[in-house]
Write a protein that holds these residues in place. Structure first.
Motif, short mmCIF file in Angstrom:
data_model
loop_
_atom_site.label_atom_id
_atom_site.label_comp_id
_atom_site.label_asym_id
_atom_site.label_seq_id
_atom_site.Cartn_x
_atom_site.Cartn_y
_atom_site.Cartn_z
N ALA A 165 -11.62 0.64 2.53
CA ALA A 165 -10.94 1.49 3.50
C ALA A 165 -11.79 1.67 4.76
CB ALA A 165 -10.61 2.85 2.88
N ALA A 166 -13.08 1.91 4.58
CA ALA A 166 -13.97 2.10 5.72
C ALA A 166 -14.12 0.81 6.54
CB ALA A 166 -15.34 2.58 5.24
N GLU A 167 -14.17 -0.32 5.84
CA GLU A 167 -14.36 -1.60 6.52
C GLU A 167 -13.14 -2.03 7.33
OE1 GLU A 167 -17.08 -2.89 2.69
OE2 GLU A 167 -15.08 -3.77 2.97
N THR A 168 -11.96 -1.60 6.93
CA THR A 168 -10.72 -2.05 7.58
C THR A 168 -10.07 -0.97 8.44
OG1 THR A 168 -9.41 -1.42 5.63
CG2 THR A 168 -10.26 -3.68 5.70
N GLU A 169 -10.81 0.11 8.69
CA GLU A 169 -10.22 1.23 9.42
C GLU A 169 -9.70 0.81 10.79
OE1 GLU A 169 -11.35 5.83 10.67
OE2 GLU A 169 -12.86 4.53 9.75
N ARG A 170 -10.41 -0.06 11.47
CA ARG A 170 -10.00 -0.49 12.81
C ARG A 170 -9.23 -1.79 12.81
NH1 ARG A 170 -15.22 0.76 16.77
NH2 ARG A 170 -15.35 3.01 16.33
N THR A 171 -9.42 -2.60 11.79
CA THR A 171 -8.84 -3.95 11.80
C THR A 171 -7.59 -4.08 10.93
OG1 THR A 171 -10.23 -4.69 9.97
CG2 THR A 171 -11.11 -4.94 12.20
N GLY A 172 -7.42 -3.18 9.97
CA GLY A 172 -6.36 -3.36 9.00
C GLY A 172 -6.79 -4.36 7.93
N PRO A 173 -6.12 -4.38 6.80
CA PRO A 173 -4.98 -3.54 6.45
C PRO A 173 -5.38 -2.07 6.24
CG PRO A 173 -5.71 -4.72 4.52
CD PRO A 173 -6.53 -5.24 5.67
N ARG A 174 -4.39 -1.20 6.27
CA ARG A 174 -4.64 0.20 5.99
C ARG A 174 -4.88 0.37 4.49
NH1 ARG A 174 -0.04 4.83 6.47
NH2 ARG A 174 -1.31 6.64 5.89
N VAL A 175 -5.89 1.14 4.13
CA VAL A 175 -6.21 1.40 2.73
C VAL A 175 -6.23 2.91 2.51
CG1 VAL A 175 -7.88 1.10 0.87
CG2 VAL A 175 -7.56 -0.73 2.57
N SER A 176 -5.39 3.39 1.60
CA SER A 176 -5.29 4.82 1.32
C SER A 176 -5.71 5.11 -0.11
CB SER A 176 -3.86 5.31 1.53
OG SER A 176 -3.44 5.16 2.86
N ILE A 177 -6.26 6.29 -0.30
CA ILE A 177 -6.59 6.78 -1.64
C ILE A 177 -5.94 8.14 -1.80
CG2 ILE A 177 -8.44 7.54 -3.18
CD1 ILE A 177 -10.25 5.51 -1.74
N VAL A 178 -5.11 8.29 -2.82
CA VAL A 178 -4.42 9.55 -3.06
C VAL A 178 -4.71 10.02 -4.48
CG1 VAL A 178 -2.57 9.01 -1.42
CG2 VAL A 178 -2.29 8.40 -3.82
N GLU A 179 -4.58 11.31 -4.68
CA GLU A 179 -4.78 11.89 -6.01
C GLU A 179 -3.46 12.52 -6.45
OE1 GLU A 179 -7.51 15.27 -8.27
OE2 GLU A 179 -8.22 14.38 -6.38
#
Length: 214
Positions: A165-179
């Motif tokens: 998620a941190a690596e793709t924050e600007r480039t995509g894809p979007r990575v989400s983590i939910v609980e």
């Protein structure tokens, strides 16, 4: 034509939250449903079709790199992309003290919860491209008593997802983590036997909450 079809890959789709999410995506997505349990996938397909949706069933083991390579190659050849990846597949080991950890259970949990994720991310990332969205599901049990196997391997999975998620924050894809909210699933029943399941959030309601968050 394929550009007009939104494709959702759901790993761990035969039951629980994965199945509920797959159903909730109808009719906006064609669902590629992955799980080891063929019967569960067939029942899911019946429910999806009853809602006017469509699915491709992939009875596969996510711990098998060759199977996952074949799956992703097939998706590429047919649709060329994935718009949404929901990774709900998980192995839950029985609660046990750390000094009684079963090596076989440890290996199974590592393979499913951590190793499979490390294999899937490189396979799925090119299909998601810059515009796709990957979603992981946290269950922070690391360090709690008796959760040694599950907590450690789930935390490993989440650490990998957070790095991505941190690596793709600007480039995509979007990575989400939910609980997700606590649900009356087989996973929770294994950890909380005898719990009042009526007080928990249904998987369908939890799926709706997850999709609203992302």
């Amino acid at each position: 034509m394929t550009d007009q079809i939104k494709i959702a890959l759901v790993t761990g789709a035969s039951r629980g939250l994965g199945a509920a999410l797959a159903e909730a995506l109808v009719p906006d997505y064609h669902v590629v449903a992955v799980a080891r349990t063929t019967g569960g996938l067939e029942e899911l397909d019946d429910r999806i079709q009853a809602k006017g949706g469509s699915a491709t069933l992939a009875p596969m083991d996510i711990t098998d790199p060759n199977a996952m390579a074949t799956l992703c190659r097939g998706i590429h050849d047919r649709w060329g992309k994935i718009d949404l990846w929901l990774h709900t597949a998980i192995h839950t080991s029985a609660l046990t003290p750390a000094h009684f950890v079963d090596p076989k259970e440890w290996t199974k949990a590592i393979n499913t919860n951590a190793n499979a994720t490390s294999i899937l991310i490189p396979y799925v990332a090119p299909l998601l491209g810059e515009a796709g969205h990957a979603v992981f599901f946290d269950d922070p049990k690391a360090g709690e008593k008796f959760y040694g196997i599950y907590g450690a391997t789930k935390a490993t999975q989440m650490a990998l997802a957070r790095s991505w998620a941190a690596e793709t924050e600007r480039t995509g894809p979007r990575v989400s983590i939910v609980e997700p909210a606590p649900m009356p699933t087989a996973v929770r029943a294994r950890f909380h036997p005898g719990e009042d399941r009526d007080a928990l959030t249904s998987t369908s309601d939890a799926a709706a909450q997850v999709l609203a968050q992302i």
